[in-house]
Design a protein around this motif. Structure first.
Motif, short mmCIF file in Angstrom:
data_model
loop_
_atom_site.label_atom_id
_atom_site.label_comp_id
_atom_site.label_asym_id
_atom_site.label_seq_id
_atom_site.Cartn_x
_atom_site.Cartn_y
_atom_site.Cartn_z
N GLU A 128 0.86 -1.19 0.00
CA GLU A 128 0.00 0.00 0.00
C GLU A 128 0.90 1.25 0.00
OE1 GLU A 128 -1.58 0.79 3.92
OE2 GLU A 128 -3.38 1.75 3.13
N PHE B 296 4.87 6.47 4.77
CA PHE B 296 3.44 6.42 5.14
C PHE B 296 3.06 7.78 5.75
CE2 PHE B 296 -0.19 5.31 7.87
CZ PHE B 296 -1.02 4.81 6.88
N LYS C 76 -9.45 2.09 -1.78
CA LYS C 76 -9.66 1.56 -0.43
C LYS C 76 -10.97 2.04 0.18
CE LYS C 76 -7.03 1.34 3.95
NZ LYS C 76 -5.71 1.71 4.53
N PRO D 262 -8.93 3.47 8.01
CA PRO D 262 -8.84 3.49 9.47
C PRO D 262 -8.39 4.85 9.98
CG PRO D 262 -6.86 2.54 8.58
CD PRO D 262 -7.72 2.93 7.39
N GLY D 263 -8.33 4.95 11.32
CA GLY D 263 -7.77 6.15 11.92
C GLY D 263 -8.79 7.25 12.11
N HIS E 40 -2.72 8.77 12.64
CA HIS E 40 -3.13 7.86 11.55
C HIS E 40 -4.29 8.55 10.83
CE1 HIS E 40 -2.73 3.75 9.80
NE2 HIS E 40 -3.81 4.23 9.18
N GLU F 142 -5.67 8.78 7.88
CA GLU F 142 -6.21 8.37 6.58
C GLU F 142 -7.58 8.99 6.31
OE1 GLU F 142 -5.71 4.51 4.79
OE2 GLU F 142 -4.58 3.87 6.55
N CYS G 32 -4.90 -2.91 2.84
CA CYS G 32 -4.58 -2.87 4.26
C CYS G 32 -5.78 -3.13 5.17
CB CYS G 32 -3.89 -1.55 4.61
SG CYS G 32 -3.08 -1.68 6.23
N ASN G 33 -6.36 -2.09 5.77
CA ASN G 33 -7.41 -2.30 6.78
C ASN G 33 -8.59 -3.11 6.23
OD1 ASN G 33 -9.97 -1.11 8.49
ND2 ASN G 33 -8.12 -1.26 9.72
N ARG H 278 -8.52 -5.82 4.92
CA ARG H 278 -8.32 -7.26 5.15
C ARG H 278 -8.93 -7.72 6.46
NH1 ARG H 278 -4.02 -4.71 7.28
NH2 ARG H 278 -2.36 -5.70 8.50
N ARG H 279 -9.21 -6.78 7.35
CA ARG H 279 -9.77 -7.14 8.67
C ARG H 279 -11.29 -7.32 8.61
NH1 ARG H 279 -5.30 -6.14 11.98
NH2 ARG H 279 -3.94 -4.48 11.21
N ASN I 138 0.29 -1.11 5.40
CA ASN I 138 1.19 -0.32 6.25
C ASN I 138 0.61 -0.39 7.65
OD1 ASN I 138 3.21 1.84 4.82
ND2 ASN I 138 1.49 1.36 3.47
N THR I 139 1.15 -1.27 8.47
CA THR I 139 0.58 -1.48 9.81
C THR I 139 1.64 -1.19 10.86
OG1 THR I 139 -0.92 -3.14 8.93
CG2 THR I 139 -0.56 -3.15 11.32
N PRO I 140 1.44 -0.13 11.66
CA PRO I 140 2.40 0.11 12.72
C PRO I 140 2.44 -1.07 13.68
CG PRO I 140 0.95 2.00 12.41
CD PRO I 140 0.38 0.88 11.61
N ARG J 19 -0.51 -7.95 17.34
CA ARG J 19 -0.73 -7.20 16.08
C ARG J 19 -0.31 -8.06 14.88
NH1 ARG J 19 -2.75 -1.94 16.16
NH2 ARG J 19 -1.08 -1.08 14.86
N1 CDT Z 1 -2.89 1.42 6.52
C1 CDT Z 1 -3.78 0.80 7.31
O1 CDT Z 1 -4.92 0.60 6.94
N2 CDT Z 1 -3.35 0.43 8.54
C2 CDT Z 1 -4.20 -0.10 9.54
C3 CDT Z 1 -3.71 0.28 10.88
C4 CDT Z 1 -4.70 1.09 11.53
S1 CDT Z 1 -4.19 1.64 13.09
C5 CDT Z 1 -5.16 3.07 13.24
C6 CDT Z 1 -4.35 -1.62 9.49
O2 CDT Z 1 -5.47 -2.09 9.59
O3 CDT Z 1 -3.36 -2.33 9.44
#
Ligand code: CDT
Length: 314
Positions: free
Chosen positions: A47, A53, A126, A130-131, A143, A145, A171-172, A174-175, A196-198, A211
């Motif tokens: 991503e 990021f 997308k 998130p964020g 965050h 976004e 990214c997000n 997928r959850r 991009n996931t911290p 995580r």
């Molecule tokens: N880029 C991205 O979507 N990252 C999110 C982290 C969100 S933390 C506020 C993720 O779901 O991995």
């Protein structure tokens, strides 16, 4: 019968805030060449692959727009397309998209699928951003976004490409099982995901191992429950003082990880993915036509009171 697509996940290590696009594209081309040497048909990048990021900072409009692409390909990304066509590999690229639609300037978190001739065959924007939209000083890092991007307006399409049915999430997404399921309902065989996931939450403590577990859990469940290959590709490592999760993985339709990155840096992992490997699940456990009970789902949410079916007054 087998339908093999050899897929490379091209994980990227950290990208500095001031790293020029040309330098990032050069790194990406090096990964593409390695993937081609390892017989890849397709290279999947993360991503927002072309820059750091940037949603981790509150930026003014001009600072933020500097991270967006107004053209794809543009002068700095053209070499990626040329190299792919010369090598005869397709690729998937995530980037920040700046566009004009219906007389408005629009900004999306976007991914494209490019075929082996260097032509764009699919675009996804997308949906699950998130964020937050406003600066939140209590966070270790932002965050933002929801500030910089609009929710994607292209749905969750599936394309006939590379001899199979290919979908993209970012990214997000997928959850969210429903994002995978919308692709699954279209018979998707290969789902491409950059992330991009911290490593840390930034707001509250979550152990890094949890995580990392949730990252793989989401992709493995999405693969299994839809009988599809999933390719998840990270931007990894310590980027501008923030640790980003690695763990790029290629997941089979049985939910098993068949290749996984070992580093949190630039790294290529490769797997020969037989697109027919999901056929048994699709015709048995997850034969949607035979076993899905959609007529009961509205009743379940109504009786639990969680969400009322659309159109019903409370
Ligand atoms: N880029 C991205 O979507 N990252 C999110 C982290 C969100 S933390 C506020 C993720 O779901 O991995």
């Amino acid at each position: 019968m087998s339908r093999i697509v050899t897929v490379a996940a091209a994980q990227l290590g950290p990208i500095a805030r001031d790293e020029p696009r040309a330098a990032v594209v050069a790194r990406m081309i090096a990964l593409m060449r390695e993937a081609a040497e390892r017989s890849a048909d397709l290279v999947v990048y993360p991503e927002l692959a072309l820059t750091t990021f940037f949603p981790r900072w509150l930026l003014d409009d001009a600072e933020a727009d500097a991270f967006f692409e107004a053209e794809m390909p543009g002068p700095e990304t053209r070499p990626l397309f040329d190299e792919a066509a010369a090598l005869g590999v397709g690729f998937h690229l995530g980037y920040a998209e700046l566009t004009r639609e219906e007389g408005e300037t629009r900004r999306f978190n976007t991914a494209i699928l490019v075929d082996k001739a260097g032509a764009v065959v699919g675009k996804y924007r997308k949906v699950h951003l998130p964020g937050h939209a406003e600066h939140e000083p209590e966070r270790e890092f932002q965050h933002l976004e929801k500030r910089y991007f609009e929710v994607g307006n292209l749905g969750f399409p599936v394309w006939e490409a590379l001899g199979g049915r290919v979908g993209m999430l970012i990214c997000n997404d997928r959850r969210w099982p429903e994002a995978f399921r919308v692709l699954g309902l279209q018979g998707v065989e290969l789902v491409l995901i950059g992330y991009n996931t911290p490593t840390l939450n930034g707001l509250a403590f979550e152990p890094p191992h949890r995580r990392a577990f949730h990252n793989h859990l989401s992709m493995q469940a999405g693969a299994y429950q839809n009988g599809a290959w999933v390719v998840g590709v990270a931007k990894a490592g310590r980027e501008e003082g923030v640790d980003m999760l690695g763990g790029s993985a290629i997941v089979s339709p049985n939910g098993e990880i068949v290749a996984q990155a070992r580093s949190v840096d630039d790294e290529v992992i490769v797997a020969a993915c037989d697109l027919d490997d999901g056929a048994f699940l699709k015709s048995s456990t997850f034969n949607f036509a035979a076993h899905r009970r959609t007529e009961h789902y509205g009743l379940i949410v109504e009786t639990t009171g969680l969400v009322l079916p659309r159109g019903k007054a409370p």
